[in-house]
Design a protein around this motif. Structure first.
Motif, short mmCIF file in Angstrom:
data_model
loop_
_atom_site.label_atom_id
_atom_site.label_comp_id
_atom_site.label_asym_id
_atom_site.label_seq_id
_atom_site.Cartn_x
_atom_site.Cartn_y
_atom_site.Cartn_z
N ALA A 1 0.87 -1.10 -0.10
CA ALA A 1 0.02 0.04 -0.02
C ALA A 1 0.94 1.38 0.06
O ALA A 1 2.00 1.20 0.61
CB ALA A 1 -0.76 0.09 1.18
N ARG A 2 0.47 2.34 -0.49
CA ARG A 2 1.30 3.64 -0.56
C ARG A 2 1.64 4.14 0.58
O ARG A 2 2.68 4.72 0.87
CB ARG A 2 0.37 4.56 -1.47
CG ARG A 2 0.19 4.19 -2.91
CD ARG A 2 -0.83 5.34 -3.57
NE ARG A 2 -1.38 4.98 -4.78
CZ ARG A 2 -2.04 5.68 -5.46
NH1 ARG A 2 -2.79 6.50 -4.97
NH2 ARG A 2 -2.36 5.19 -6.73
N SER A 3 0.76 3.99 1.62
CA SER A 3 1.17 4.16 3.14
C SER A 3 2.44 3.70 3.64
O SER A 3 3.13 4.14 4.06
CB SER A 3 0.00 4.47 3.92
OG SER A 3 -0.63 3.38 3.96
N VAL A 4 2.32 2.42 3.40
CA VAL A 4 3.03 1.52 3.87
C VAL A 4 4.50 1.57 3.14
O VAL A 4 5.62 1.67 3.64
CB VAL A 4 2.44 0.05 4.02
CG1 VAL A 4 3.65 -0.86 4.43
CG2 VAL A 4 1.35 -0.21 4.73
N ASP A 5 4.44 1.65 1.77
CA ASP A 5 5.69 1.98 1.08
C ASP A 5 6.35 3.00 1.44
O ASP A 5 7.66 2.95 1.52
CB ASP A 5 5.30 1.97 -0.27
CG ASP A 5 6.38 1.61 -1.53
OD1 ASP A 5 7.19 0.68 -0.77
OD2 ASP A 5 6.26 1.77 -2.63
N LEU A 6 5.52 4.30 1.59
CA LEU A 6 6.16 5.46 1.93
C LEU A 6 6.95 5.23 3.36
O LEU A 6 8.12 5.86 3.66
CB LEU A 6 5.40 6.47 1.82
CG LEU A 6 5.94 8.05 2.36
CD1 LEU A 6 6.78 8.38 1.46
CD2 LEU A 6 4.82 8.98 2.41
N THR A 7 5.98 4.53 4.17
CA THR A 7 6.58 4.67 5.67
C THR A 7 8.00 3.81 5.67
O THR A 7 9.05 4.09 6.44
CB THR A 7 5.63 3.85 6.66
OG1 THR A 7 4.48 4.71 6.69
CG2 THR A 7 6.09 3.72 8.01
N ALA A 8 8.02 2.63 4.86
CA ALA A 8 9.27 2.02 4.73
C ALA A 8 10.52 2.76 4.26
O ALA A 8 11.55 2.56 4.81
CB ALA A 8 8.96 0.67 4.06
N TYR A 9 10.05 3.57 3.11
CA TYR A 9 11.15 4.27 2.72
C TYR A 9 11.63 5.38 3.73
O TYR A 9 12.92 5.52 3.99
CB TYR A 9 10.54 5.06 1.32
CG TYR A 9 11.64 6.05 0.94
CD1 TYR A 9 12.52 5.51 -0.24
CD2 TYR A 9 11.41 7.46 1.18
CE1 TYR A 9 13.36 6.46 -0.80
CE2 TYR A 9 12.32 8.29 0.53
CZ TYR A 9 13.34 7.86 -0.54
OH TYR A 9 14.12 8.75 -1.00
N ARG A 10 10.76 6.16 4.26
CA ARG A 10 11.15 6.98 5.12
C ARG A 10 11.84 6.42 6.64
O ARG A 10 12.77 7.22 6.91
CB ARG A 10 9.81 7.83 6.02
CG ARG A 10 9.02 8.64 4.80
CD ARG A 10 9.80 9.61 4.14
NE ARG A 10 9.25 10.77 3.54
CZ ARG A 10 9.60 11.40 2.44
NH1 ARG A 10 10.98 11.52 2.28
NH2 ARG A 10 8.83 12.37 1.97
N LEU A 11 11.63 5.23 6.99
CA LEU A 11 12.39 4.45 7.75
C LEU A 11 13.82 4.31 7.54
O LEU A 11 14.70 4.84 7.99
CB LEU A 11 11.55 3.31 8.44
CG LEU A 11 12.39 2.49 9.42
CD1 LEU A 11 11.29 1.75 10.21
CD2 LEU A 11 13.35 1.29 9.11
N VAL A 12 13.97 3.87 6.24
CA VAL A 12 15.37 3.78 5.72
C VAL A 12 16.01 4.91 5.71
O VAL A 12 17.25 5.29 5.98
CB VAL A 12 15.07 2.90 4.58
CG1 VAL A 12 16.74 3.03 3.89
CG2 VAL A 12 14.72 1.63 4.61
#
Length: 408
Positions: A300-311
């Motif tokens: 999902a877009r929100s999950v994908d963005l969250t994973a990116y921001r975490l990295v």
């Protein structure tokens, strides 16, 4: 300076509902005795008057608990009013308890459901009918019909109006409660949006500026010895700045046009953009690598963005605190056992920390990550490792996409 006795009594009256109801009971009992009994007639003996007052006190004492137990108090006062009418019909005294039952009816209408208050309104017709009968006892037969209509209208309208006022008060309180709830929700939404905006600004600006500062500091050290490396560092600084400006432009556009959150996230970054992020970390001096376990799925877009921001945040923190030269590993584990994507970024803490690391820290990076992960329904963990480095990890929900993949 001591408080005045009147002020103390006023505070007690406002603070204690039982005190207010006791005062109400006294205030209603006096006109009830004078208007609906023979208490004030000159030909009534002292014993009869005391008996009437005593019976009135038995009823009005219950009003002290009307807000704590409105249904029970109404039932008691209904029986009290009925008993007064029956004793009047038997010739014991002449008293039709009225105002106490009206107060109880109002309380039920104001504090209880429409069904219960309607039943209470219907039930008062029994003592009201007896009151009408008692009022017509001495009326001549020729005037009885007219008097019947007048007295019945008086008692009927009086009870109906009191009931309607109670229902109106209940409706007003319910509307006020809805308004307070709506206001609280709006305030919560505003705070949540402010927190989301703060997270986005931190991730866009703070991380980009940190990388640029670190690259600029590295370029200064090799300014004369390695001009080619300086030029490359300047290219990276320019690229980071353009990326940050583009993200800021998009974020401001979404805020100004009231765009949907998913629309904002759809044009943002995700795990597909990790390579440029890792390259930027390497340019800042980290020895970064990526490890992927399992078959990736579309998030999902929100999950994908969250994973990116975490990295992104974890790599920025490693560059600031562990410093150039630190070995950093980014792990993506697409585990099918529990339907969650595990993202982990860990460094060994063996770099050369920059002197400006405290100045580059905003103190909100990990807080923002924890909030992001919580919004997505994931779990977050961060802390030092046994080897002296630092680890940031999250487990993000992805089971929906695993099911879609299996169905296809």
């Amino acid at each position: 300076m001591t408080a005045r006795p009147g002020a103390a009594l006023g505070r007690l009256y406002r603070a204690a509902p039982a005190v207010q109801d006791s005062v109400l009971a006294v205030a209603l009992s006096l006109p009830d005795l004078f208007l609906f009994s023979d208490f004030a007639l000159p030909n009534v003996g002292l014993a009869d008057r005391l008996f009437t007052v005593g019976y009135a006190v038995l009823g009005y004492a219950a009003l002290a608990a009307r807000r704590r137990a409105p249904r029970a108090v109404f039932g008691y006062l209904w029986a009290h009013a009925l008993g007064g009418e029956l004793l009047t019909a038997a010739g014991v005294f002449d008293y039709s308890p009225t105002l106490a039952l009206l107060a109880a009816l109002y309380t039920v209408a104001a504090l209880r459901s429409a069904r219960l208050s309607a039943l209470a309104l219907a039930s008062v017709t029994v003592p009201v009918a007896l009151s009408v009968r008692a009022a017509l006892a001495d009326v001549p037969a020729a005037e009885r019909l007219t008097s019947l209509i007048g007295v019945a209208c008086f008692y009927g309208m009086l009870n109906l109006e009191v009931w309607a006022v109670g229902r109106g008060v209940r409706a007003g309180r319910a509307a006020a409660a809805r308004d307070r709830l709506a206001l609280a929700r709006a305030q919560d939404a505003t705070l949540a949006e402010r927190a989301r905006t703060a997270r986005e600004l931190h991730d866009i600006v703070a991380n980009a500026v940190t990388v640029m500062v670190l690259q600029a500091g590295g370029a200064r050290h090799v300014l004369r010895a390695d001009p080619d490396r300086v030029e490359h560092a300047l290219d990276q600084i320019e690229s980071s700045g353009k990326t940050a400006v583009a993200e800021l432009r998009h974020m401001l556009l979404v805020l100004r046009t009231d765009g949907e959150r998913l629309a904002a996230e759809g044009s943002s970054f995700g795990l597909a953009d990790l390579d440029p992020l890792l390259n930027g970390a390497r340019q800042a001096g980290l020895r970064a690598r990526l490890e992927v376990t399992g078959a990736p799925a579309v998030l999902a877009r929100s999950v994908d963005l969250t994973a990116y921001r975490l990295v992104q945040e974890a790599l920025t923190n490693a560059a600031k605190h562990a410093g150039p030269g630190a070995a950093t590993v980014v792990r993506l584990d697409w585990s099918r056992a529990d339907g969650r994507l595990r993202v982990e970024v860990a460094d060994d803490g063996r770099g050369t920390p920059t002197a400006a690391r405290s100045e580059l820290s905003t103190g909100h990076g990990l807080i923002g990550l924890r909030e992001r992960v919580a919004v997505c329904g994931g779990t977050f963990d961060a802390g030092p490792t046994r080897e002296g480095g630092f680890r940031v990890a999250a487990a993000l929900p992805a089971e929906e996409h695993f099911r879609q993949e299996a169905a296809s």
